[in-house]
Motif scaffolding. Structure first.
Motif, PDB file in Angstrom:
ATOM      1  N   ASN A   1      15.392  58.022   5.973  1.00 17.33           N
ATOM      2  CA  ASN A   1      15.968  59.072   6.832  1.00 17.33           C
ATOM      3  C   ASN A   1      16.383  60.324   6.045  1.00 17.33           C
ATOM      4  O   ASN A   1      17.382  60.969   6.367  1.00 17.33           O
ATOM      5  CB  ASN A   1      17.167  58.526   7.606  1.00 17.33           C
ATOM      6  CG  ASN A   1      16.795  57.365   8.503  1.00 17.33           C
ATOM      7  OD1 ASN A   1      15.716  57.345   9.094  1.00 17.33           O
ATOM      8  ND2 ASN A   1      17.670  56.376   8.595  1.00 17.33           N
ATOM      9  N   GLU A   2      15.593  60.675   5.031  1.00 19.98           N
ATOM     10  CA  GLU A   2      15.889  61.863   4.223  1.00 19.98           C
ATOM     11  C   GLU A   2      15.184  63.075   4.836  1.00 19.98           C
ATOM     12  O   GLU A   2      14.216  63.618   4.309  1.00 19.98           O
ATOM     13  CB  GLU A   2      15.433  61.629   2.781  1.00 19.98           C
ATOM     14  CG  GLU A   2      16.195  60.493   2.114  1.00 19.98           C
ATOM     15  CD  GLU A   2      15.577  60.066   0.785  1.00 19.98           C
ATOM     16  OE1 GLU A   2      16.273  59.364   0.020  1.00 19.98           O
ATOM     17  OE2 GLU A   2      14.413  60.421   0.514  1.00 19.98           O
TER      18      GLU A   2
ATOM     19  N   VAL B   1       6.675  60.604   2.839  1.00 21.24           N
ATOM     20  CA  VAL B   1       6.668  59.865   4.100  1.00 21.24           C
ATOM     21  C   VAL B   1       7.686  58.741   4.058  1.00 21.24           C
ATOM     22  O   VAL B   1       8.446  58.525   5.010  1.00 21.24           O
ATOM     23  CB  VAL B   1       5.254  59.318   4.393  1.00 21.24           C
ATOM     24  CG1 VAL B   1       5.283  58.375   5.598  1.00 21.24           C
ATOM     25  CG2 VAL B   1       4.283  60.463   4.651  1.00 21.24           C
ATOM     26  N   GLU B   2       7.728  58.020   2.947  1.00 20.12           N
ATOM     27  CA  GLU B   2       8.711  56.944   2.796  1.00 20.12           C
ATOM     28  C   GLU B   2      10.131  57.481   2.878  1.00 20.12           C
ATOM     29  O   GLU B   2      10.992  56.912   3.555  1.00 20.12           O
ATOM     30  CB  GLU B   2       8.518  56.233   1.458  1.00 20.12           C
ATOM     31  CG  GLU B   2       9.528  55.108   1.232  1.00 20.12           C
ATOM     32  CD  GLU B   2       9.596  54.651  -0.209  1.00 20.12           C
ATOM     33  OE1 GLU B   2      10.289  53.659  -0.471  1.00 20.12           O
ATOM     34  OE2 GLU B   2       8.972  55.288  -1.072  1.00 20.12           O
TER      35      GLU B   2
END
Length: 275
Positions: free
Chosen positions: A43-44, A36-37
């Motif tokens: 933005n991965e 999630v991070e």
């Protein structure tokens, strides 16, 4: 082996090779896993797809690949190899997007595996042939495919709400929904002939999502009551806040281990310094 379908075999080989390399190289696992991070902060977005090619362990990999091979050949014979790929990756993406939505406030959430994609393949076959019988894994009996699909969906919703096991029920649910919708879009005759089954397999998930949009707090309420409100004591609030803080610290330490101190935000540095 041809009965398994060429696409199923190709996906099995590629996924197994990448997973094997990820077992040997922790950096590869960290780079591919769903996070999630990683998606929301860094933005991965590639993680929404790459996570389907790494698995937690050999048992996880073998179970997923066995499930894929049990259905991929049937789907390929009916829909063709390119449509199998479309359904597979659309379901993988859909499953991870639902997981992202449900866990959007938990930056420490991570997951791996192709379960969402495989659920999409399975449900595409179910909506194609709702009358066939399916034997649940390790069970000595067979049930109609549509009934298996309905039970799978309801169990996934239950698993999400009750946080049952270390299983990505949200990815399963999202992948299953996308599998049904993709199959109906690819073969409109399926919707015309089997529309009651398509509705039966889609409406519970759609209703669940609409409910979560309007009542996002429901997932954090103990039990399944639609009207219950949590009543916390002062000690429960203190312990809950303490637990959340420790989770945040653990997440930051994992980030330092993976990316170094330079990757921390100002807020993360303040958390470590106890501000």
């Amino acid at each position: 082996m041809a009965s398994f379908g060429s696409i199923g075999l190709l996906l099995l080989v590629i996924t197994s090779l990448i997973t094997f390399n990820a077992f040997r190289r922790e950096s590869l696992m960290a780079r591919y896993i769903f996070s999630v991070e990683g998606v929301l902060i860094h933005n991965e977005y590639s993680r929404l797809i790459s996570s389907g090619f790494v698995h937690a362990d050999w048992k996880h990999l073998l179970f997923n690949m066995y499930s894929l091979m049990a259905f991929a050949g049937t789907l390929e014979r009916v829909a063709g190899p390119w449509h199998v790929l479309i359904i597979y990756f659309a379901s993988l993406l859909g499953g991870n997007l639902l997981s992202l939505f449900i866990n959007r406030n938990n930056y420490g959430y991570r997951a791996s595996g192709a379960s969402g994609a495989i659920a999409g393949v399975i449900f595409a076959v179910i909506v194609l042939f709702p009358g066939i019988s399916i034997s649940p894994l390790f069970m000595p009996f067979r049930i109609p495919a549509w009934l298996y699909g309905l039970f799978y969906i309801l169990f996934s919703i239950y698993g999400i709400k009750s946080r049952l096991g270390n299983i990505g029920h949200d990815a399963h649910l999202g992948g299953a929904l996308v599998g049904v919708l993709s199959m109906c879009a690819i073969e409109p005759d399926v919707l015309r002939m089997n529309w009651p089954i398509a509705l039966l397999l889609s409406l519970p998930t759609i209703a669940f999502l609409l409910f979560l949009i309007n009542r996002p707090d429901w997932l954090y309420i103990s039990g399944f009551s639609l009207n219950a409100t949590p009543v916390e004591t002062r000690d429960e609030r203190y312990n809950g806040a303490k637990f959340q803080r420790q989770q945040e610290i653990d997440r930051i330490l994992d980030k330092i281990n993976e990316r170094g101190m330079g990757s921390l935000t100002d807020h993360e540095r303040d958390v470590l310094e106890g501000r």
